[in-house]
Design an enzyme around this catalytic site. Sequence first.
Site, short mmCIF file in Angstrom:
data_model
loop_
_atom_site.label_atom_id
_atom_site.label_comp_id
_atom_site.label_asym_id
_atom_site.label_seq_id
_atom_site.Cartn_x
_atom_site.Cartn_y
_atom_site.Cartn_z
N GLU A 44 0.96 -1.04 -0.15
CA GLU A 44 0.03 -0.14 0.01
C GLU A 44 0.89 1.21 -0.02
OE1 GLU A 44 -3.96 -0.61 2.41
OE2 GLU A 44 -2.53 -1.68 3.54
N HIS A 87 -9.30 8.92 2.90
CA HIS A 87 -8.70 7.99 1.82
C HIS A 87 -9.11 8.34 0.71
CE1 HIS A 87 -8.29 4.11 -0.02
NE2 HIS A 87 -8.18 3.48 1.05
N ARG A 99 -1.03 8.44 1.87
CA ARG A 99 -2.36 8.87 1.43
C ARG A 99 -2.66 10.67 1.49
NH1 ARG A 99 -5.61 4.58 4.91
NH2 ARG A 99 -5.26 3.04 3.73
N HIS A 134 -11.83 8.96 6.35
CA HIS A 134 -11.60 7.57 6.70
C HIS A 134 -11.15 7.22 8.05
CE1 HIS A 134 -10.46 3.62 5.61
NE2 HIS A 134 -9.14 3.79 5.78
N ARG A 166 -1.46 8.68 9.20
CA ARG A 166 -1.22 7.01 9.33
C ARG A 166 -0.76 6.23 8.26
NH1 ARG A 166 -4.61 2.49 8.46
NH2 ARG A 166 -6.30 3.95 7.82
C1 SIN Z 1 -7.41 0.05 2.36
O1 SIN Z 1 -7.51 -0.92 2.11
O2 SIN Z 1 -7.15 0.88 1.46
C2 SIN Z 1 -7.65 0.65 3.83
C3 SIN Z 1 -6.38 0.20 4.71
C4 SIN Z 1 -6.32 1.08 5.78
O3 SIN Z 1 -7.09 2.15 5.86
O4 SIN Z 1 -5.18 0.99 6.53
#
Ligand code: SIN
Length: 542
Positions: free
Chosen positions: A119, A242, A288, A349, A384
Site C-alpha cells: 500500500e 482515503h 495517502r 477515513h 497514518r
Molecule cells: C485500504 O484497504 O485501502 C484501507 C486500509 C487502511 O486504511 O489501512
Amino acid sequence: MQKRTDLIVVGSGLAGLAFALKSANAGYKIAIITKEALAENSSYYAQGGIAAVSSMEDSYESHVQDTLNAGGGLCKHDVVEFVVKQGPSSIEWLVQNGVSFSLREREGNRLNEFHLTKEGGHSKRRVVHAADATGKKVESTLVSNILNHKNIEVHENYIAIELITQSKLEPSATDCCLGVYVLNIKEEQVFTFISDAVILATGGASKSYVYTSNPDTSTGDGIAMAWRAGCTVANMEFVQFHPTCLFHPHAKSFLISETVRGEGGKLILPDGSAFMHKYDPREELAPRDIVARAIDHEMKAGGLDCIYLDITMKSKEFLYKHFPNIYQKCLNFGINIAEQPIPVVPAAHYTCGGVEVDLNGRTDLPGLYCIGETANTGLHGANRLASNSLLECIVFADVASKHIMENPVRSSIRDESIPLWDESQVSDPNELIVVAHNWEELRRFMWNYVGIVRTTKRLQRALRRVLMLGEEVHEFYSQFRVNRDLIELRNLIQVAEIIVRSALARKESRGLHFVLDYPETADQATSTVLVKSSETPKARSG
Ligand code: SIN
C-alpha cells in the site's frame, strides 16, 4: 438498573474484541457494550490488511522508517518501534485464534507463507491480508470466539452515554473512572454499568464528514466521553481522507482498497491521462495525504465529480482472486473493473489523533483506557501509514490488558452510592427534526470548511457554526430523554469542535493538515494538545 462486572469494553472493533478475549482468558468478567451488532464497526470494513514484517526481504527498521516518514515528524519513535516489533506476534495471535490469511502460491500450489500485498508509503510488501476483506475475516472469527466465551457478556444495541467518575460524586476525591451510563437502545432504558476499569474502543469520528468510508458507528463517542471526563486529547486536526471511495449514487461509503494501487492500479482523469507523477515520484503509492490532496486538486481544477482508478491491465482471473469483494460490489453497480476504470473520490477515513494515552493505553483518568482509533498513542503522527491501524489495535489491546492485570485500580466509593441515571427533569423529545437537521448541517460544513484543503477563514466559519450547534444540542440534551441519535450528535459536535480548534491552532501545514494560509512545514514538529480545563488547544513538543 445497576450492573457490575470486572471490566467494561465500549466498542467491538478489533481493539475491543482483542482486549476482551485477552482479559477474559486471564479470568476477568467482561461486559462488551456495542451500539449495533458485534461486527458492525470500521474494523469489519477494513479491506487492505495488517502491516507486519513477515519476509526476509523486509526489516523492522524499514517498517519503522516508513511509519515515521508518513507521520510527518509527529510520530513517537519509541511507540513506533514497539508496535512494529509486535507485528509478527500480533499476526500469530490472530492465527492462533483461528484467523486464516491469504497464502502465497507457486505454480498453483499454496505455500505455507503469507501472501503480502503493498500500500501507499510502504517501501516493501508487508501487508498480511485475507483477500480484500481482511477486517471481515478477523472480526467474524473473533466474534465467534467472543460469543463462546464464558467470561464475556455481550450487550448489542446498547450505547454509552457518559462516563461515571469519582470526582463528580465526591469533588474532593482523587479522580478515577467508576463505570458508564448506557442506554439500551431498543428498550429505551438507561443502565448504570460499574467496573474496576473502562476501556474505550469506540473507533474514530469520520461520521462528522458527509462523505466517509466508515459505517454509521464512527461518531467519536469515546473521544467525546473521555474529553468530557477531563482527559487530554491530541492531534485531532489530522483527519485522514482515503483517496479512493467508490463514486456511485447508491454506494454508501464503499472503499476501493489501496491494495488495488499496490497491485498496479493507476489514477486517471476522465480523458484517460495519469496525473500522480506531477505530485510525487512514488506516484500512486505515495502516502495517502499526498494522493488525496492531488485528487482534490485535480477535481477542483477540472470541475470533476470524480476521477478514475484503472486496474484493467490485470486479468479478470487476477482481479477476482485478489479483490473478490471489490470486484463483485462494483459489478453490482454495473462496473466491470476488469474492463473499465472505477469512478472514485476521497472520503473521510480515519481519525489519526484521539485521547492521549501512554504505552499501556492509559488515559490521564485512572481506571480509563483508550485503545484503537479512539486513542492517540503516537504511532500515526500527522498521517497514518496504511494498515498500521489494525496492528495498533492488537498491540494496545495487549498492553492495556496486561497493565490492568498488574495494576488493579479500586475506587473507594461503594457501588450502592453510585447514583442511577436521573430522568426526573426531562420529557420525551417533541422536535426530533432539530437533531436530524443539525446532524446534516454539521457533516456538510465539516466537509466544506474542514476538509482536505483548509483556510483559516473557513475554519473560523466552521467554529462559529459548531459552537451554535453545540448550544442547541446542549439545550435539547438537558430537556429531553436521550436516544441514540441525540447521543451520537452530541458526541459528533463535541469532536468536531475539537477538530476545528486543533486545526486553527496549527499555524503550518503538516501531514494531513494542509492550510492555504500556512503552506510551509515548521522546522520543529509539535503536537496539538487540548486540555479540558483550558478549552483552548495548546501546542506542545512532540
Ligand atoms: C485500504 O484497504 O485501502 C484501507 C486500509 C487502511 O486504511 O489501512
